[in-house]
Design a protein around this motif. Structure first.
Motif, PDB file in Angstrom:
ATOM      1  N   LYS A 187       0.834  -1.206   0.000  1.00 40.84           N
ATOM      2  CA  LYS A 187       0.000   0.000   0.000  1.00 40.84           C
ATOM      3  C   LYS A 187       0.870   1.258   0.000  1.00 40.84           C
ATOM      4  CE  LYS A 187      -3.959  -2.074   2.376  1.00 40.84           C
ATOM      5  NZ  LYS A 187      -4.790  -2.047   3.613  1.00 40.84           N
ATOM      6  N   ASP A 191       1.062   4.175  -2.920  1.00 40.25           N
ATOM      7  CA  ASP A 191       0.852   5.597  -2.630  1.00 40.25           C
ATOM      8  C   ASP A 191       2.056   6.429  -3.075  1.00 40.25           C
ATOM      9  OD1 ASP A 191      -1.588   4.981  -1.572  1.00 40.25           O
ATOM     10  OD2 ASP A 191      -0.881   4.918   0.509  1.00 40.25           O
ATOM     11  N   MET A 194       2.132   6.760  -6.827  1.00 40.24           N
ATOM     12  CA  MET A 194       1.160   7.744  -7.292  1.00 40.24           C
ATOM     13  C   MET A 194       1.673   9.166  -7.077  1.00 40.24           C
ATOM     14  SD  MET A 194      -1.683   8.600  -8.612  1.00 40.24           S
ATOM     15  CE  MET A 194      -2.611   7.071  -8.720  1.00 40.24           C
ATOM     16  N   GLN A 195       2.263   9.428  -5.908  1.00 34.50           N
ATOM     17  CA  GLN A 195       2.818  10.754  -5.655  1.00 34.50           C
ATOM     18  C   GLN A 195       3.940  11.087  -6.639  1.00 34.50           C
ATOM     19  OE1 GLN A 195       1.662  13.011  -3.567  1.00 34.50           O
ATOM     20  NE2 GLN A 195       0.051  11.629  -2.845  1.00 34.50           N
ATOM     21  N   LYS A 206      -8.356  15.275 -11.582  1.00 34.60           N
ATOM     22  CA  LYS A 206      -8.924  14.270 -10.695  1.00 34.60           C
ATOM     23  C   LYS A 206     -10.338  13.948 -11.156  1.00 34.60           C
ATOM     24  CE  LYS A 206      -9.934  13.432  -5.815  1.00 34.60           C
ATOM     25  NZ  LYS A 206      -9.910  14.029  -4.446  1.00 34.60           N
ATOM     26  N   GLU A 209     -16.674  11.253  -8.863  1.00 35.43           N
ATOM     27  CA  GLU A 209     -17.170   9.935  -8.455  1.00 35.43           C
ATOM     28  C   GLU A 209     -17.998   9.279  -9.553  1.00 35.43           C
ATOM     29  OE1 GLU A 209     -19.220  10.169  -4.782  1.00 35.43           O
ATOM     30  OE2 GLU A 209     -17.461  10.830  -3.631  1.00 35.43           O
ATOM     31  N   THR A 216     -13.794   3.321  -5.688  1.00 36.17           N
ATOM     32  CA  THR A 216     -12.640   3.161  -4.799  1.00 36.17           C
ATOM     33  C   THR A 216     -12.563   4.347  -3.863  1.00 36.17           C
ATOM     34  OG1 THR A 216     -10.225   2.946  -4.710  1.00 36.17           O
ATOM     35  CG2 THR A 216     -11.147   4.255  -6.506  1.00 36.17           C
ATOM     36  N   SER A 217     -11.944   4.120  -2.706  1.00 34.57           N
ATOM     37  CA  SER A 217     -11.819   5.195  -1.719  1.00 34.57           C
ATOM     38  C   SER A 217     -10.663   6.132  -2.028  1.00 34.57           C
ATOM     39  CB  SER A 217     -11.629   4.597  -0.319  1.00 34.57           C
ATOM     40  OG  SER A 217     -10.480   3.768  -0.284  1.00 34.57           O
ATOM     41  N   LYS A 218      -9.756   5.722  -2.910  1.00 36.52           N
ATOM     42  CA  LYS A 218      -8.605   6.542  -3.234  1.00 36.52           C
ATOM     43  C   LYS A 218      -8.896   7.421  -4.437  1.00 36.52           C
ATOM     44  CE  LYS A 218      -5.211   3.295  -1.390  1.00 36.52           C
ATOM     45  NZ  LYS A 218      -3.982   2.509  -1.681  1.00 36.52           N
ATOM     46  N   PRO A 219      -8.250   8.589  -4.536  1.00 32.98           N
ATOM     47  CA  PRO A 219      -8.480   9.468  -5.686  1.00 32.98           C
ATOM     48  C   PRO A 219      -7.934   8.852  -6.968  1.00 32.98           C
ATOM     49  CG  PRO A 219      -6.703  10.306  -4.322  1.00 32.98           C
ATOM     50  CD  PRO A 219      -7.316   9.174  -3.565  1.00 32.98           C
ATOM     51  N   VAL A 220      -8.620   9.117  -8.063  1.00 29.27           N
ATOM     52  CA  VAL A 220      -8.241   8.598  -9.371  1.00 29.27           C
ATOM     53  C   VAL A 220      -7.968   9.791 -10.284  1.00 29.27           C
ATOM     54  CG1 VAL A 220      -8.929   7.186 -11.343  1.00 29.27           C
ATOM     55  CG2 VAL A 220      -9.652   6.548  -9.030  1.00 29.27           C
TER      56      VAL A 220
END
Length: 229
Positions: A187, A191, A194-195, A206, A209, A216-220
């Motif tokens: 995980k 992360d 992605m950064q 970004k 929804e 997903t709970s993470k930003p896409v």
């Protein structure tokens, strides 16, 4: 004559103490205390004189970047936030080094998990019906064989020595802990990746929804397609 004068013992002169009537004024400064205080005073005085001389010869039109990167608080110069003291290239390099370290730890943990799986004969967290117990010495092997009438048939749970049971249970606990650690490291790796991608050049936005196909709970994020030269 000087050596003869020094050979004669003389009374040592001592500084007087604070008189009793002046005890209320505190400690009486001795000569050695005055010398130390005078040295510190003259040192500060010389420092101020040199700074004033240096300031008088400074070019009034001179400019350097710390004039805008510092500020004065209560007469004391303080540096601004050093968050941007690294260039984007240097930040990218540090990010890549951190990601490489995390990836190395993930691979190391996976190798240890494979070794434990090979020893415990467990696949996908499900132990097999048949277990093989490895004895540390001949005495322990004889002890295991003596508890079973048929050495070729796997031992029943009540015939297994308590020491081996404890070792096996500890190995299973270690296996579960390492699998959990691998999941956490993966995980973190995702992360950080992605950064790192977000710091690269290119137009991106970004997604909302309602635009995400798989919730997903993470930003896409979505990058704009650019033609490669």
């Amino acid at each position: 004559m000087s050596s003869l004068r020094n050979a004669i013992s003389r009374r040592a002169h001592k500084e007087r103490a604070q008189p009793q009537a002046r005890k209320k004024f505190g400690f009486l400064e001795k000569h050695k205390d005055y010398v130390e205080r005078a040295k510190v005073f003259h040192k500060k005085e010389e420092t101020l004189r040199r700074l004033k001389e240096k300031a008088s010869f400074r070019n009034p039109d001179e400019f350097y970047f710390k004039m805008i990167n510092t500020r004065t608080v209560g007469g004391v110069h303080k540096l601004e936030s050093e968050a941007n003291k690294y260039t984007p290239e240097e930040l990218m390099l540090m990010k890549s080094q951190d990601i490489g370290y995390i990836l190395q730890k993930v691979q190391s943990e996976k190798k240890k998990i494979e070794k434990l799986n090979a020893v415990l004969h467990s696949i996908d967290n499900e132990p097999s019906n048949r277990k093989v117990y490895y004895a540390e010495d001949r005495e322990e092997a004889k002890d295991i064989q003596s508890r079973s009438s048929k050495p070729r048939i796997p031992l029943a749970s009540e015939d297994i020595p308590e020491r081996i049971k404890r070792k096996t249970a500890a190995s299973y606990r270690e296996l579960e802990a390492r699998k959990k650690r691998v999941n956490e490291l993966e995980k973190i790796y995702m992360d950080m990746s992605m950064q790192q991608e977000l710091q690269k050049k290119g137009r991106k936005r970004k997604l909302r929804e309602d635009e995400i196909v798989t919730p997903t709970s993470k930003p896409v994020f979505k990058w704009r397609a650019e033609r490669k030269r």
